[in-house]
Design a protein around this motif. Structure first.
Motif, PDB file in Angstrom:
ATOM      1  N   MET A 135       0.843  -1.183   0.000  1.00 46.88           N
ATOM      2  CA  MET A 135       0.000   0.000   0.000  1.00 46.88           C
ATOM      3  C   MET A 135       0.889   1.247   0.000  1.00 46.88           C
ATOM      4  SD  MET A 135      -3.028   0.955   2.723  1.00 46.88           S
ATOM      5  CE  MET A 135      -3.762  -0.661   2.473  1.00 46.88           C
ATOM      6  N   PRO A 136       0.570   2.219  -0.836  1.00 48.37           N
ATOM      7  CA  PRO A 136       1.411   3.421  -0.875  1.00 48.37           C
ATOM      8  C   PRO A 136       1.458   4.127   0.474  1.00 48.37           C
ATOM      9  CG  PRO A 136      -0.030   3.327  -2.787  1.00 48.37           C
ATOM     10  CD  PRO A 136      -0.480   2.244  -1.850  1.00 48.37           C
ATOM     11  N   PRO A 137       2.554   4.841   0.742  1.00 51.07           N
ATOM     12  CA  PRO A 137       2.651   5.587   1.999  1.00 51.07           C
ATOM     13  C   PRO A 137       1.762   6.817   1.971  1.00 51.07           C
ATOM     14  CG  PRO A 137       4.543   6.042   0.614  1.00 51.07           C
ATOM     15  CD  PRO A 137       3.759   4.969  -0.087  1.00 51.07           C
ATOM     16  N   GLY A 138       1.551   7.383   3.148  1.00 51.13           N
ATOM     17  CA  GLY A 138       0.768   8.607   3.245  1.00 51.13           C
ATOM     18  C   GLY A 138       0.969   9.214   4.612  1.00 51.13           C
ATOM     19  N   HIS A 139       0.666  10.497   4.740  1.00 53.63           N
ATOM     20  CA  HIS A 139       0.820  11.142   6.030  1.00 53.63           C
ATOM     21  C   HIS A 139      -0.417  11.971   6.336  1.00 53.63           C
ATOM     22  CE1 HIS A 139       1.648  14.954   3.972  1.00 53.63           C
ATOM     23  NE2 HIS A 139       2.506  14.291   3.210  1.00 53.63           N
ATOM     24  N   ARG A 140      -0.560  12.339   7.586  1.00 59.92           N
ATOM     25  CA  ARG A 140      -1.757  13.029   8.074  1.00 59.92           C
ATOM     26  C   ARG A 140      -2.101  14.249   7.211  1.00 59.92           C
ATOM     27  NH1 ARG A 140      -4.585  12.847  12.525  1.00 59.92           N
ATOM     28  NH2 ARG A 140      -3.103  11.428  13.526  1.00 59.92           N
ATOM     29  N   GLY A 141      -3.373  14.322   6.874  1.00 53.88           N
ATOM     30  CA  GLY A 141      -3.870  15.480   6.142  1.00 53.88           C
ATOM     31  C   GLY A 141      -3.823  15.359   4.635  1.00 53.88           C
ATOM     32  N   MET A 142      -3.135  14.337   4.118  1.00 52.49           N
ATOM     33  CA  MET A 142      -3.110  14.153   2.664  1.00 52.49           C
ATOM     34  C   MET A 142      -4.506  13.834   2.148  1.00 52.49           C
ATOM     35  SD  MET A 142       0.372  11.929   1.882  1.00 52.49           S
ATOM     36  CE  MET A 142      -0.201  11.517   0.243  1.00 52.49           C
ATOM     37  N   CYS A 143      -4.862  14.409   0.994  1.00 56.11           N
ATOM     38  CA  CYS A 143      -6.111  14.091   0.309  1.00 56.11           C
ATOM     39  C   CYS A 143      -5.784  13.121  -0.820  1.00 56.11           C
ATOM     40  CB  CYS A 143      -6.757  15.355  -0.257  1.00 56.11           C
ATOM     41  SG  CYS A 143      -7.221  16.550   1.008  1.00 56.11           S
ATOM     42  N   VAL A 144      -6.270  11.896  -0.699  1.00 56.48           N
ATOM     43  CA  VAL A 144      -5.899  10.830  -1.628  1.00 56.48           C
ATOM     44  C   VAL A 144      -7.125  10.319  -2.370  1.00 56.48           C
ATOM     45  CG1 VAL A 144      -4.906   8.515  -1.842  1.00 56.48           C
ATOM     46  CG2 VAL A 144      -3.941  10.153  -0.196  1.00 56.48           C
ATOM     47  N   GLY A 145      -7.035  10.318  -3.692  1.00 61.95           N
ATOM     48  CA  GLY A 145      -8.071   9.719  -4.517  1.00 61.95           C
ATOM     49  C   GLY A 145      -7.751   8.256  -4.744  1.00 61.95           C
TER      50      GLY A 145
ATOM     51  N   GLY B 281      -9.351  -8.697 -10.082  1.00 64.23           N
ATOM     52  CA  GLY B 281     -10.425  -9.012 -11.022  1.00 64.23           C
ATOM     53  C   GLY B 281     -11.746  -8.470 -10.528  1.00 64.23           C
ATOM     54  N   ASN B 282     -12.473  -7.811 -11.410  1.00 65.84           N
ATOM     55  CA  ASN B 282     -13.779  -7.265 -11.065  1.00 65.84           C
ATOM     56  C   ASN B 282     -14.792  -8.397 -10.987  1.00 65.84           C
ATOM     57  OD1 ASN B 282     -16.372  -6.077 -11.179  1.00 65.84           O
ATOM     58  ND2 ASN B 282     -15.586  -4.299 -12.269  1.00 65.84           N
ATOM     59  N   PRO B 283     -15.460  -8.584  -9.829  1.00 67.95           N
ATOM     60  CA  PRO B 283     -16.428  -9.680  -9.698  1.00 67.95           C
ATOM     61  C   PRO B 283     -17.597  -9.582 -10.674  1.00 67.95           C
ATOM     62  CG  PRO B 283     -15.855  -8.778  -7.542  1.00 67.95           C
ATOM     63  CD  PRO B 283     -15.283  -7.842  -8.578  1.00 67.95           C
ATOM     64  N   LEU B 284     -17.843  -8.401 -11.250  1.00 69.81           N
ATOM     65  CA  LEU B 284     -18.964  -8.229 -12.174  1.00 69.81           C
ATOM     66  C   LEU B 284     -18.567  -8.416 -13.630  1.00 69.81           C
ATOM     67  CD1 LEU B 284     -20.704  -5.103 -10.562  1.00 69.81           C
ATOM     68  CD2 LEU B 284     -21.325  -7.516 -10.318  1.00 69.81           C
ATOM     69  N   LYS B 285     -17.281  -8.732 -13.870  1.00 70.59           N
ATOM     70  CA  LYS B 285     -16.823  -8.853 -15.256  1.00 70.59           C
ATOM     71  C   LYS B 285     -16.286 -10.243 -15.546  1.00 70.59           C
ATOM     72  CE  LYS B 285     -15.791  -3.936 -15.868  1.00 70.59           C
ATOM     73  NZ  LYS B 285     -14.759  -2.926 -16.171  1.00 70.59           N
ATOM     74  N   ASP B 286     -16.201 -10.576 -16.829  1.00 70.38           N
ATOM     75  CA  ASP B 286     -15.723 -11.872 -17.301  1.00 70.38           C
ATOM     76  C   ASP B 286     -14.213 -11.986 -17.092  1.00 70.38           C
ATOM     77  OD1 ASP B 286     -15.135 -14.204 -18.643  1.00 70.38           O
ATOM     78  OD2 ASP B 286     -15.572 -13.411 -20.641  1.00 70.38           O
ATOM     79  N   HIS B 287     -13.800 -12.976 -16.303  1.00 72.41           N
ATOM     80  CA  HIS B 287     -12.371 -13.153 -16.046  1.00 72.41           C
ATOM     81  C   HIS B 287     -11.677 -13.951 -17.149  1.00 72.41           C
ATOM     82  CE1 HIS B 287     -12.592 -12.301 -11.437  1.00 72.41           C
ATOM     83  NE2 HIS B 287     -13.110 -11.350 -12.182  1.00 72.41           N
ATOM     84  N   GLY B 288     -12.454 -14.466 -18.092  1.00 69.60           N
ATOM     85  CA  GLY B 288     -11.857 -15.233 -19.180  1.00 69.60           C
ATOM     86  C   GLY B 288     -10.977 -14.393 -20.083  1.00 69.60           C
ATOM     87  N   VAL B 289     -11.198 -13.070 -20.077  1.00 68.95           N
ATOM     88  CA  VAL B 289     -10.404 -12.176 -20.922  1.00 68.95           C
ATOM     89  C   VAL B 289      -9.487 -11.292 -20.080  1.00 68.95           C
ATOM     90  CG1 VAL B 289     -12.087 -12.146 -22.801  1.00 68.95           C
ATOM     91  CG2 VAL B 289     -12.278 -10.467 -20.956  1.00 68.95           C
TER      92      VAL B 289
ATOM     93  N   PHE C  42      -2.283  -3.755  -4.123  1.00 74.14           N
ATOM     94  CA  PHE C  42      -2.287  -4.307  -2.765  1.00 74.14           C
ATOM     95  C   PHE C  42      -3.504  -5.189  -2.494  1.00 74.14           C
ATOM     96  CE2 PHE C  42      -4.503  -0.249  -2.062  1.00 74.14           C
ATOM     97  CZ  PHE C  42      -5.583  -0.644  -1.290  1.00 74.14           C
ATOM     98  N   GLU C  43      -4.576  -5.037  -3.288  1.00 73.72           N
ATOM     99  CA  GLU C  43      -5.743  -5.903  -3.094  1.00 73.72           C
ATOM    100  C   GLU C  43      -5.363  -7.377  -3.256  1.00 73.72           C
ATOM    101  OE1 GLU C  43      -9.659  -3.411  -4.463  1.00 73.72           O
ATOM    102  OE2 GLU C  43      -8.349  -4.156  -6.042  1.00 73.72           O
ATOM    103  N   ALA C  44      -4.442  -7.650  -4.182  1.00 71.96           N
ATOM    104  CA  ALA C  44      -4.017  -9.042  -4.397  1.00 71.96           C
ATOM    105  C   ALA C  44      -3.301  -9.585  -3.167  1.00 71.96           C
ATOM    106  CB  ALA C  44      -3.113  -9.123  -5.627  1.00 71.96           C
TER     107      ALA C  44
ATOM    108  N   VAL D 126      -8.398  -9.497  -1.446  1.00 68.93           N
ATOM    109  CA  VAL D 126      -9.739  -8.924  -1.484  1.00 68.93           C
ATOM    110  C   VAL D 126     -10.082  -8.548  -2.920  1.00 68.93           C
ATOM    111  CG1 VAL D 126      -9.660  -8.074   0.879  1.00 68.93           C
ATOM    112  CG2 VAL D 126      -8.931  -6.574  -0.967  1.00 68.93           C
ATOM    113  N   ARG D 127     -11.376  -8.595  -3.219  1.00 66.38           N
ATOM    114  CA  ARG D 127     -11.821  -8.232  -4.564  1.00 66.38           C
ATOM    115  C   ARG D 127     -12.957  -7.226  -4.535  1.00 66.38           C
ATOM    116  NH1 ARG D 127     -12.728 -13.604  -7.949  1.00 66.38           N
ATOM    117  NH2 ARG D 127     -14.391 -12.222  -8.585  1.00 66.38           N
TER     118      ARG D 127
END
Length: 197
Positions: A1-11, A47-55, A80-82, A86-87
């Motif tokens: 997971m990327p680092p960050g510090h107090r007060g940062m606004c992260v998208g 992998g998006n659970p709503l999409k076809d993983h075959g491609v 980091f989800e991997a 988590v998906r």
């Protein structure tokens, strides 16, 4: 997971990015500029659970492509989800909130995702725990703004001219950002790549 510090606004900009394209980059850059974000994380999903993983291309390949596409300025590319296995976005947000509790977070998505947001696992929990910025995409504006999410949380919509306040607002809070749009999509790109030359 990327680092960050107090007060940062992260998208947080998540997706399978299969493959990433200029439309994704426009969403990311629009959110960075209009929300006044400190940084933006491209979160490449297993992998998006709503999409076809075959491609679905291998995650290392998608990571490399996102790194090549994403701006070098104030962005991080992560998978980091991997690592946490988590998906679902709700699980991702729970982990980020636990491990980076001092960050101001905004979930960033295209209007095409907003149109189907009500199909996401625990979508109401997401809406009520992190502000959301939606960036317009071609041919989906009206469907997105008429979606169950938009109707359910109409009271929490923030005018786009106040978008820079979004990271500082308690959820539920969301804004819809109009502006230039790019018609490219991952589906179109995969079709081009698989077409005979």
């Amino acid at each position: 997971m990327p680092p960050g510090h107090r007060g940062m606004c992260v998208g947080l900009f998540g997706g399978s990015f299969n493959p990433p394209h200029d439309g994704h980059r426009l969403v990311a850059e629009t959110a960075m500029r209009r929300l006044g974000l400190t940084r933006l994380w491209w979160i490449v999903s297993p992998g998006n659970p709503l999409k076809d993983h075959g491609v679905l291309a291998p995650i290392d390949e998608r990571l490399d492509r996102v790194r090549a596409l994403a701006s070098r300025t104030r962005t991080d590319v992560t998978a980091f989800e991997a690592r946490f296995r988590v998906r679902y976005t709700a699980d991702t947000l729970a982990i980020v909130r636990q491990r980076r509790s001092d960050l101001r977070l905004v979930w960033v998505m295209g209007a095409d995702s907003m149109a189907t947001f009500h199909r996401w696992q625990e979508w109401r929990w997401i809406a009520e725990n992190v502000p959301i910025a939606v960036v317009d995409r071609p041919n989906i504006t009206f469907a997105a703004l008429a979606s169950p999410f938009a109707r359910r949380y109409a009271f929490a919509r923030v005018p786009q001219h106040e978008a820079s306040s979004l990271p500082y607002r308690p959820a539920p809070a969301w804004t819809f950002l109009f502006g230039p749009r790019n018609a490219m999509s991952s589906t179109k790109l995969r079709g081009k790549m698989s077409s005979p030359s």
